[in-house]
Design a protein around this motif. Structure first.
Motif, mmCIF file in Angstrom:
data_model
loop_
_atom_site.group_PDB
_atom_site.id
_atom_site.type_symbol
_atom_site.label_atom_id
_atom_site.label_comp_id
_atom_site.label_asym_id
_atom_site.label_seq_id
_atom_site.Cartn_x
_atom_site.Cartn_y
_atom_site.Cartn_z
ATOM 1 N N PHE A 100 0.832 -1.201 0.000
ATOM 2 C CA PHE A 100 0.000 0.000 0.000
ATOM 3 C C PHE A 100 0.869 1.253 0.000
ATOM 4 N N PHE A 101 1.924 1.244 0.814
ATOM 5 C CA PHE A 101 2.869 2.367 0.876
ATOM 6 C C PHE A 101 3.495 2.607 -0.499
ATOM 7 N N LEU A 102 4.025 1.543 -1.114
ATOM 8 C CA LEU A 102 4.712 1.691 -2.392
ATOM 9 C C LEU A 102 3.738 2.060 -3.512
ATOM 10 N N GLY A 103 2.512 1.530 -3.441
ATOM 11 C CA GLY A 103 1.505 1.922 -4.424
ATOM 12 C C GLY A 103 1.189 3.406 -4.327
ATOM 13 N N GLY A 104 1.084 3.907 -3.102
ATOM 14 C CA GLY A 104 0.869 5.337 -2.911
ATOM 15 C C GLY A 104 2.018 6.159 -3.435
ATOM 16 N N LEU A 105 3.244 5.663 -3.237
ATOM 17 C CA LEU A 105 4.425 6.368 -3.740
ATOM 18 C C LEU A 105 4.430 6.416 -5.266
ATOM 19 N N VAL A 106 3.965 5.343 -5.895
ATOM 20 C CA VAL A 106 3.864 5.310 -7.358
ATOM 21 C C VAL A 106 2.895 6.389 -7.840
ATOM 22 N N VAL A 107 1.745 6.514 -7.163
ATOM 23 C CA VAL A 107 0.736 7.499 -7.567
ATOM 24 C C VAL A 107 1.240 8.917 -7.337
ATOM 25 N N LEU A 108 1.772 9.184 -6.158
ATOM 26 C CA LEU A 108 2.248 10.530 -5.859
ATOM 27 C C LEU A 108 3.497 10.887 -6.651
ATOM 28 N N GLY A 109 4.423 9.939 -6.751
ATOM 29 C CA GLY A 109 5.685 10.211 -7.443
ATOM 30 C C GLY A 109 5.518 10.451 -8.922
ATOM 31 N N GLY A 110 4.474 9.865 -9.518
ATOM 32 C CA GLY A 110 4.278 10.033 -10.949
ATOM 33 C C GLY A 110 3.961 11.451 -11.373
ATOM 34 N N MET A 111 3.588 12.298 -10.409
ATOM 35 C CA MET A 111 3.244 13.683 -10.728
ATOM 36 C C MET A 111 4.364 14.665 -10.391
ATOM 37 N N GLN A 112 5.541 14.150 -10.014
ATOM 38 C CA GLN A 112 6.613 15.052 -9.581
ATOM 39 C C GLN A 112 7.693 15.276 -10.640
ATOM 40 N N GLN A 113 7.515 14.670 -11.807
ATOM 41 C CA GLN A 113 8.538 14.763 -12.844
ATOM 42 C C GLN A 113 8.785 16.205 -13.289
ATOM 43 N N TRP A 114 7.764 17.043 -13.248
ATOM 44 C CA TRP A 114 7.868 18.404 -13.779
ATOM 45 C C TRP A 114 8.889 19.252 -13.026
ATOM 46 N N TRP A 115 9.140 18.972 -11.754
ATOM 47 C CA TRP A 115 10.149 19.745 -11.028
ATOM 48 C C TRP A 115 11.418 18.943 -10.738
ATOM 49 N N LEU A 116 11.316 17.609 -10.729
ATOM 50 C CA LEU A 116 12.499 16.797 -10.452
ATOM 51 C C LEU A 116 13.445 16.705 -11.649
ATOM 52 N N GLN A 117 12.881 16.466 -12.826
ATOM 53 C CA GLN A 117 13.737 16.239 -13.986
ATOM 54 C C GLN A 117 14.594 17.455 -14.342
ATOM 55 N N PRO A 118 14.069 18.690 -14.299
ATOM 56 C CA PRO A 118 14.941 19.838 -14.568
ATOM 57 C C PRO A 118 16.119 19.941 -13.597
ATOM 58 N N ILE A 119 15.893 19.593 -12.334
ATOM 59 C CA ILE A 119 16.980 19.622 -11.348
ATOM 60 C C ILE A 119 18.046 18.603 -11.724
ATOM 61 N N VAL A 120 17.611 17.378 -12.025
ATOM 62 C CA VAL A 120 18.555 16.311 -12.354
ATOM 63 C C VAL A 120 19.350 16.644 -13.609
ATOM 64 N N SER A 121 18.665 17.167 -14.615
ATOM 65 C CA SER A 121 19.326 17.422 -15.904
ATOM 66 C C SER A 121 20.244 18.633 -15.880
ATOM 67 N N SER A 122 20.106 19.513 -14.902
ATOM 68 C CA SER A 122 20.894 20.749 -14.884
ATOM 69 C C SER A 122 22.188 20.652 -14.082
ATOM 70 N N LEU A 123 22.391 19.567 -13.365
ATOM 71 C CA LEU A 123 23.539 19.464 -12.464
ATOM 72 C C LEU A 123 24.754 18.850 -13.149
ATOM 73 N N LYS A 124 25.948 19.353 -12.792
ATOM 74 C CA LYS A 124 27.210 18.764 -13.224
ATOM 75 C C LYS A 124 27.416 17.439 -12.487
ATOM 76 N N PRO A 125 28.314 16.559 -13.002
ATOM 77 C CA PRO A 125 28.435 15.220 -12.418
ATOM 78 C C PRO A 125 28.603 15.163 -10.903
ATOM 79 N N LEU A 126 29.562 15.896 -10.316
ATOM 80 C CA LEU A 126 29.761 15.822 -8.870
ATOM 81 C C LEU A 126 28.558 16.390 -8.119
ATOM 82 N N ALA A 127 28.035 17.510 -8.616
ATOM 83 C CA ALA A 127 26.837 18.076 -8.001
ATOM 84 C C ALA A 127 25.655 17.130 -8.165
ATOM 85 N N LEU A 128 25.654 16.388 -9.266
ATOM 86 C CA LEU A 128 24.575 15.426 -9.502
ATOM 87 C C LEU A 128 24.623 14.306 -8.462
ATOM 88 N N PHE A 129 25.819 13.891 -8.080
ATOM 89 C CA PHE A 129 25.949 12.855 -7.053
ATOM 90 C C PHE A 129 25.303 13.310 -5.750
#
Length: 421
Positions: free
Chosen positions: A302-331
């Motif tokens: 139930f916990f992981l299913g909820g995380l799947v539902v909630l997490g699926g809507m967070q791409q709009w702010w997470l992906q720009p952060i991930v894609s903008s970082l240099k390798p060490l900062a990305l770590f």
């Protein structure tokens, strides 16, 4: 940014706050006995994300219409929650647990350590590393059930329990990186990035193994004076009749089912079918069984299913952060973001980025798995560990701040291993 994206981020933030405040609901349940049942339910960490996922779907139905809400919920993939539920129940069955315990006790007796100390070390080191073969959720289940009567019991200082829990969670997170199929964050990118098991073992696995051994050794040294010889065996309580010895044939059937579930991890129709056969077999040979952990497994699912539902809507702010970082900062960014999202979701977003360098891919994965023990939601097997071990803590609840503090040092050891080796 759409209205529903903003709302989803707010709901996700509330779920995170609820996660860190879950232990407070246990306190409130004692102060307000009239509503103790509801407050106790809200204090269950495993309930948090499922609860807020329902809130999000209800809000989405009002904002975007019921059809859109249902379509979104049905568009999510729930294979991982289903798999974790099934593998938890099978791995925690008495025949599997007895077989693993007998094997580890045999190894412990030949080690140059007290048997009870050797068992703790093996539970914190060897079992997490076997997660690369039997998958991380199965390794977490076995390790938690083995360590519960030894570490997570009265007589062990609370701070040391959190330290051991942090080591267990971190070691399970990095211990699955010797292969390309066992750790959820690796699984998300293995095909897209052409990472096979040989690549994982040569780039991540041996470094992770060193960190696992260091972490397990450190906390075992701190635990050694609290361990007694009578904690190395799980003995029946007074008045209980000792269960009959499990026949080899029954143990083999359970092991074959566990292997089948792991092999069919990407095919829910097949592993659910195998699980139904397993339930029938357990019923047929009930005298050799202990009660299955169906409730704990369902809560984790139930916990992981909820995380799947909630997490699926967070791409709009997470992906720009991930894609903008240099390798060490990305770590370091991945290490921190993992604590508030989920390392599999984070690496999946990374797999969507076109043109990532090999160094950036390595740093993203290393940071994601190194930070997998910081919170309950950081790695998919963590809720399983919480469900199985929380009764060993004060108020039968695991505090998010305590877990974070306990995981900081083993996380630092893991980070050093991935960056310096």
């Amino acid at each position: 940014m759409t209205t529903i994206q903003i709302i989803s981020a707010i709901v996700f933030g509330l779920a995170l706050i609820h996660t860190f405040a879950a232990k407070s609901f246990e306190t409130l349940s004692r102060r307000h006995p009239r509503h103790a049942g509801l407050l106790h339910l809200l204090g269950e960490v495993e309930v948090v994300f499922g609860f807020w996922a329902f809130i999000l779907i209800i809000i989405m139905a009002f904002v975007s219409g019921s059809d859109a809400a249902i379509e979104y919920a049905e568009s999510r993939h729930y294979t991982e929650p289903l798999f974790v539920f099934v593998v938890m129940v099978v791995a925690a069955s008495r025949p599997v647990l007895d077989a693993v315990q007998r094997l580890l006790k045999s190894v412990a007796r030949v080690m140059p350590l007290r048997t009870e100390l050797a068992l703790v070390w093996l539970g914190l080191a060897l079992v997490p590393l076997t997660g690369s073969l039997i998958t991380e959720p199965a390794a977490m289940t076995l390790a938690a059930l083995m360590l519960a009567p030894q570490i997570f019991r009265p007589g062990i200082p609370e701070w040391l329990k959190y330290g051991a829990l942090g080591v267990l969670f971190v070691n399970v997170s990095i211990g699955g990186t010797l292969t390309s199929y066992a750790a959820p964050p690796v699984l998300m990118v293995a095909t897209t990035w052409n990472w096979d098991s040989a690549y994982m073992a040569s780039h991540f696995g041996w470094k992770a193994a060193i960190a696992v051994l260091v972490n397990a050794t450190g906390v075992s040294i701190l635990l050694r004076k609290y361990l007694h010889s009578n904690t190395s065996d799980i003995k029946p309580k007074a008045g209980e009749v000792e269960a009959p010895k499990v026949p080899l044939a029954v143990s083999l059937v359970h092991m074959i089912v566990l292997a089948g579930v792991v092999t069919l991890a990407h095919h829910p129709v097949l592993f659910i079918g195998l699980f139904l056969f397993f339930l029938g077999f357990v019923q047929a040979y009930e005298r050799y069984q202990s009660p299955l952990i169906l409730k704990e497994g369902l809560l984790v699912g139930f916990f992981l299913g909820g995380l799947v539902v909630l997490g699926g809507m967070q791409q709009w702010w997470l992906q720009p952060i991930v894609s903008s970082l240099k390798p060490l900062a990305l770590f370091f960014g991945a290490l921190g973001l993992t604590a508030i999202t989920d390392n599999a979701a984070l690496t999946y977003l990374g797999s969507l980025i076109v043109g990532m360098t090999d160094e950036a891919k390595y740093m993203l994965m290393a940071g994601a798995v190194a930070g997998g023990g910081l919170t309950v939601i950081a790695n998919a097997p963590n809720p399983a560990g919480v469900a199985l071990l929380r009764r060993g803590f004060k108020d039968e609840s695991i505090g998010a701040v305590g877990l974070l503090a306990g995981a900081l040092l083993p996380t630092a050891v893991s980070a050093v291993a991935f960056l310096a080796l």
